[in-house]
Scaffold this active site. Sequence first.
Site, PDB file in Angstrom:
ATOM      1  N   ASP A  65      64.192  39.102 -72.926  1.00 27.52           N
ATOM      2  CA  ASP A  65      65.567  39.409 -72.552  1.00 27.52           C
ATOM      3  C   ASP A  65      65.614  40.909 -72.285  1.00 27.52           C
ATOM      4  OD1 ASP A  65      68.279  39.926 -72.329  1.00 27.52           O
ATOM      5  OD2 ASP A  65      68.841  38.604 -73.997  1.00 27.52           O
ATOM      6  N   VAL A  66      65.831  41.302 -71.038  1.00 21.77           N
ATOM      7  CA  VAL A  66      65.759  42.721 -70.684  1.00 21.77           C
ATOM      8  C   VAL A  66      66.869  43.536 -71.338  1.00 21.77           C
ATOM      9  CG1 VAL A  66      64.570  42.300 -68.506  1.00 21.77           C
ATOM     10  CG2 VAL A  66      67.089  42.395 -68.550  1.00 21.77           C
ATOM     11  N   ASN A  91      62.736  46.052 -61.335  1.00 17.10           N
ATOM     12  CA  ASN A  91      63.890  45.593 -62.106  1.00 17.10           C
ATOM     13  C   ASN A  91      64.735  44.674 -61.226  1.00 17.10           C
ATOM     14  OD1 ASN A  91      63.563  47.032 -64.648  1.00 17.10           O
ATOM     15  ND2 ASN A  91      63.934  48.896 -63.468  1.00 17.10           N
ATOM     16  N   TYR A 157      79.719  42.591 -62.396  1.00 16.92           N
ATOM     17  CA  TYR A 157      78.468  42.748 -61.652  1.00 16.92           C
ATOM     18  C   TYR A 157      78.514  43.976 -60.745  1.00 16.92           C
ATOM     19  CZ  TYR A 157      74.701  41.644 -58.369  1.00 16.92           C
ATOM     20  OH  TYR A 157      73.582  41.702 -57.574  1.00 16.92           O
ATOM     21  N   LYS A 161      76.080  47.341 -60.851  1.00 25.39           N
ATOM     22  CA  LYS A 161      75.261  47.757 -59.717  1.00 25.39           C
ATOM     23  C   LYS A 161      75.600  49.181 -59.277  1.00 25.39           C
ATOM     24  CE  LYS A 161      72.532  44.299 -59.119  1.00 25.39           C
ATOM     25  NZ  LYS A 161      71.098  44.476 -59.432  1.00 25.39           N
ATOM     26  N   THR A 194      69.875  31.944 -53.738  1.00 25.21           N
ATOM     27  CA  THR A 194      69.139  31.783 -54.988  1.00 25.21           C
ATOM     28  C   THR A 194      69.859  30.776 -55.886  1.00 25.21           C
ATOM     29  OG1 THR A 194      70.302  33.480 -56.267  1.00 25.21           O
ATOM     30  CG2 THR A 194      68.505  34.221 -54.820  1.00 25.21           C
TER      31      THR A 194
END
Length: 338
Positions: A65-66, A91, A157, A161, A194
Amino acid sequence: METGNGGRRVAVVSGASAGVGRATAREFARRGYAVALLARGAKGLAAAEREAHEAGVPSLAVRTDVADAAAVREAAARIEAALGPVDVWVNAAFASVIAPFGEVEPEEYHRVTDVCYHGYVHGTRTALELMAPRNRGVVVQVGSALAYRGIPFQAAYCGAKHAVRGFTDSVRAELVHARSRIRVTEVHLPAVNTPQFSWVRSRMGARTRPVPPVYQPEVAARAIVWAAEHPRRRRYWVGASTVGTVLAQRLAPRALDLQLGLSGRDSQVRDEPAPERDNLFEPVDDVQDFGAHGEFDDEAWGVSPLDELNRRRRPAALVGAAALAAGAAVYASRRLRR
């Protein structure tokens, strides 16, 4: 791809069990790299590792889990012990909530930030710790057009970013100050087909979708590997739609507010029930391998002419790329005036 001492180059990819990360791991393997695969989903990781073996390259899959800095460091130690010195760290881990901002719970917002921002911080820090003694290596930050322009219902999100861009600028400047030969570059993507839309947490009352135009994950993967091998550029924009978004944000941000406010919901929702499980806190690909592609193969572009021209780096190609970018900006501005 071989190093000067005869050993394979080693690439680490986070988010490697599915989507862009999965396609990127495949592309590195195709190029002859040894690949290290970081993700949470056991089935997806196992399938990604099999693909690397079938490509004839060494690989190591580590459930990670990053968002956990200690876990990322531990994974890095295992990777270097098994595969050798890390040359490239990508990443690309992802998590999100698609919902009106006021309906996103604090712990959900924190989780998205932990994966999409702090995960990049932990990965970059670990990569630099490995690379600094050798004074070489490349870190690739996989970003998005949404790192330049926030859209409705994706505040967590988009915020993460945007944060990665600012953080990366600081790190890059510090490397210059240290006269380091380590390079950090960014690859900002358009909408990609995706599996995330099969498992993203949503409060939109229906299944979500990428905002058109949509590209296949292999387009992203080729751009990421190219950036890893040509890291002197600070950042790459993938797809004419990304270029158009960035330019439109610079030239007409208020018009974008209006356009996105009116069309943002319809462009992200489809008339199907939302998935029963989501991957925000627990992986969905722990019991099923989803692969790299989502549910939009029938509309996704398998190539990006802008990126193909950019990689050729010839004068005529650069002129063509500039023309495509200008055309994207004009197209975007026309849509905004409708």
